[in-house]
Each structure stands twice: as C-alpha cells, then as structure tokens.
Motif scaffolding. Structure first.
Motif, mmCIF file in Angstrom:
data_model
loop_
_atom_site.group_PDB
_atom_site.id
_atom_site.type_symbol
_atom_site.label_atom_id
_atom_site.label_comp_id
_atom_site.label_asym_id
_atom_site.label_seq_id
_atom_site.Cartn_x
_atom_site.Cartn_y
_atom_site.Cartn_z
ATOM 1 N N THR A 273 0.815 -1.222 0.000
ATOM 2 C CA THR A 273 0.000 0.000 0.000
ATOM 3 C C THR A 273 0.847 1.269 0.000
ATOM 4 O O THR A 273 0.312 2.358 0.152
ATOM 5 N N ILE A 274 2.150 1.124 -0.188
ATOM 6 C CA ILE A 274 3.003 2.312 -0.190
ATOM 7 C C ILE A 274 2.586 3.332 -1.251
ATOM 8 O O ILE A 274 2.650 4.547 -0.994
ATOM 9 N N PRO A 275 2.158 2.923 -2.457
ATOM 10 C CA PRO A 275 1.686 3.940 -3.405
ATOM 11 C C PRO A 275 0.558 4.815 -2.857
ATOM 12 O O PRO A 275 0.498 6.017 -3.142
ATOM 13 N N GLU A 276 -0.347 4.220 -2.068
ATOM 14 C CA GLU A 276 -1.411 5.026 -1.447
ATOM 15 C C GLU A 276 -0.820 6.012 -0.453
ATOM 16 O O GLU A 276 -1.247 7.168 -0.365
ATOM 17 N N LEU A 277 0.178 5.565 0.304
ATOM 18 C CA LEU A 277 0.863 6.470 1.234
ATOM 19 C C LEU A 277 1.531 7.607 0.467
ATOM 20 O O LEU A 277 1.437 8.771 0.860
ATOM 21 N N PHE A 278 2.222 7.280 -0.618
ATOM 22 C CA PHE A 278 2.850 8.308 -1.439
ATOM 23 C C PHE A 278 1.819 9.337 -1.909
ATOM 24 O O PHE A 278 2.076 10.541 -1.914
ATOM 25 N N SER A 279 0.660 8.844 -2.320
ATOM 26 C CA SER A 279 -0.381 9.738 -2.823
ATOM 27 C C SER A 279 -0.808 10.738 -1.750
ATOM 28 O O SER A 279 -0.978 11.933 -2.031
ATOM 29 N N ARG A 280 -0.949 10.272 -0.526
ATOM 30 C CA ARG A 280 -1.365 11.176 0.560
ATOM 31 C C ARG A 280 -0.255 12.170 0.916
ATOM 32 O O ARG A 280 -0.512 13.362 1.118
ATOM 33 N N LEU A 281 0.969 11.684 0.972
ATOM 34 C CA LEU A 281 2.067 12.558 1.392
ATOM 35 C C LEU A 281 2.433 13.577 0.325
ATOM 36 O O LEU A 281 2.960 14.645 0.641
ATOM 37 N N SER A 282 2.187 13.257 -0.924
ATOM 38 C CA SER A 282 2.550 14.172 -2.003
ATOM 39 C C SER A 282 1.794 15.493 -1.925
ATOM 40 O O SER A 282 2.233 16.495 -2.501
ATOM 41 N N GLU A 283 0.681 15.496 -1.212
ATOM 42 C CA GLU A 283 -0.127 16.706 -1.089
ATOM 43 C C GLU A 283 0.357 17.617 0.034
ATOM 44 O O GLU A 283 -0.146 18.732 0.200
ATOM 45 N N GLU A 284 1.327 17.134 0.819
ATOM 46 C CA GLU A 284 1.821 17.907 1.958
ATOM 47 C C GLU A 284 3.087 18.688 1.574
ATOM 48 O O GLU A 284 3.862 18.268 0.723
ATOM 49 N N ARG A 285 3.306 19.799 2.258
ATOM 50 C CA ARG A 285 4.498 20.602 1.995
ATOM 51 C C ARG A 285 5.686 20.131 2.841
ATOM 52 O O ARG A 285 6.811 20.518 2.599
ATOM 53 N N ARG A 286 5.422 19.299 3.796
ATOM 54 C CA ARG A 286 6.466 18.773 4.667
ATOM 55 C C ARG A 286 7.252 17.653 3.968
ATOM 56 O O ARG A 286 6.781 17.058 3.006
#
Length: 284
Positions: free
Chosen positions: A126-139
């Motif tokens: 499920t790492i791609p789903e994690l990437f998708s969520r984190l990509s929207e953050e500025r951190r």
C-alpha cells in the motif's frame, strides 16, 4: 402501526445494521504536519508524539555510518539534494536505531521540517497510497521500512521497490525518501539462475551475475554497511552504556556474554548492561 409494518421496520433496521458492519471504516484524518513520527498500517496512519531512540552519541562503533546517515537526513530536511538509503549488514549493530536517532537529532533543529513514517511489515503493497497522501503535503517525509526481506521466489516485490526508487508510475514523490534496513543479501534479485542455456549453463559470466544480484541495491543512492564489532569496539559500546549508570564490569564477562549470544554487537552490549544493572538493583 400494525404488526406487519413493525416487523418490516425491524427487518430493515437489521439489514441496515448488517450493512454498516460490513462497510469498511472511514479513513482516519491524519495531521501530517505536526507529529515527529507516524506508523502506516496500509489504510491509516497512527500519530506518534515522540520517536523512541537512544541518543545519537550513545551509538558507538559506527561513527562513519552515523556521519553519512545524519548528513543525508539533514540535507533532505533542509530541502537539499538527498538520497534514498539502504542500511545493510550485521544484526544488532544499530541500523534501525540509527535511522530513528538521526531523525530525532535533525528534528531537534527543525521539528516541523521532517516527519518519520514507519511502514508496517504487512503494508508494503500500500506504499503507493501512502505516497499519494504525502505528495499533497508541503512537509518532507522519511519512509522507514525496517528489516526488509523478500522470499526467494518473490520477483514482484523487488521490482515494485525498484519502481518506487527510479521513476516508475508509482515512484515516490519529491518530498519523500526511503530509508530501508536489511541484510542486503535478503533483498537482492537473483535472476542469474533463471536464465540458462539448453546445456543448463548460465549465459552470464561471474561479473554479470554479481551485477545482476546488485540490481536492487544499486537503486539506493546511499548504501551503508554494518559489520560485526571488534572486541575493542564492543567493550567501548558497553562502557558507553555502563558509565552514565555508574556500573562497573569486567571485560571478560562482557565478552563472554557476547559469545553466548553468538555476536559482538551494540544490541548484545545493551543487553549485558541491562543484566548488570539489574544485578546492582538499578533502574534503566
């Protein structure tokens, strides 16, 4: 209301309750901007208010490894060019502790610049789903995969990991880097034996086979090896743990403790100090 209407309502209520139990739980809203660490379970992230790790100065016998890992994480936190990391080698030598300790050290100077996200062992798919969520953050986020290994027959897992590292459709976003710990041999792709001639001989020469086995490890910009302690380094590690607790010990007993566990390592040194602290009636 007659009995038939009441019965119909009860039936509808039971159906609705059953459907509600079958429905997946709603995703938990995660605040990705404030916490030092998170644990990703495949669908949601659990927020942690601290990173449990030894002080970086207490990790002894791995000075070169500490310098390289700390520098890379610091560069990443400050939005400079930084590598994905593979920490490989001997068990008990502080690979995962170094990732946690170095991250905490960097966060001391820039708490909001970097978050550590540990991926649960059964959540790699499920790492791609994690990437998708984190990509929207500025951190910025360090994705921590501890003790990674693939089954001998698993070819999909290594290929997906290579894709995440090098620009596939599921590649990690720019605000993420991977930090993986493993015995490197456990994550090498062994394809040489899959390619054979009619005579049963591999068409690959020894150099080609070696290069092929390194196909995955080479995707990491920074690979850091950890090797068994020398006797001197092992005693230094024991002393680093024991001295602040005002514990005395004999080198012979410390070395015997390591021998009984089949390794001289930072983990064995800490376990020995726990033992002598317990004998002395001290808390740790």
């Amino acid at each position: 209301m007659d009995d038939d209407q009441a019965s119909d309502r009860d039936a509808l209520r039971r159906i609705a309750n059953a459907l509600e139990r079958l429905a997946p739980p709603a995703p938990v809203t995660t605040n990705w901007r404030t916490q030092p660490a998170y644990v990703w379970d495949g669908s949601n992230a659990r927020e942690l208010d601290k990173i449990t790790a030894p002080n970086l100065d207490k990790l002894r016998g791995i000075d070169r490894q500490k310098e390289r890992v700390l520098e890379n994480i610091d560069r990443f936190a400050w939005r400079k060019a930084a590598h994905d990391m593979l920490l490989w080698g001997s068990r008990g030598m502080g690979k995962s502790a170094l990732i946690r300790s170095a991250t905490r050290r960097v966060q001391d100077g820039a708490p909001m610049a970097l978050g550590l996200v540990q991926v649960a062992p059964d959540a790699l798919d499920t790492i791609p789903e994690l990437f998708s969520r984190l990509s929207e953050e500025r951190r910025r986020f360090l994705i921590f995969i501890d003790d990674l290994g693939f089954a001998e027959e698993d070819t999909v897992g290594p290929r997906r990991l290579r894709s995440w590292l090098e620009g596939g459709v599921e590649a990690r976003p720019a605000n993420c880097r991977l930090a993986v710990t493993s015995n490197r041999r456990a994550i090498l792709v062994r394809q040489a034996n899959e390619q054979s001639t009619d005579s049963g001989e591999s068409p690959l020469n020894r150099r080609d086979a070696t290069d092929d086995k390194l196909a995955l490890a080479d995707r990491f910009g920074l690979t850091v090896g950890f090797h068994p302690c020398s006797k001197t380094d092992y005693i230094e590690i024991v002393r680093a743990y024991a001295d602040p607790l005002e514990l005395t010990f004999s080198e012979e007993e410390a070395l015997e403790w390591a021998m009984q566990r089949g390794q001289r390592s930072g983990r064995a040194a800490w376990q020995f100090v726990v033992e002598i602290a317990g004998r002395a009636g001290k808390r740790i």
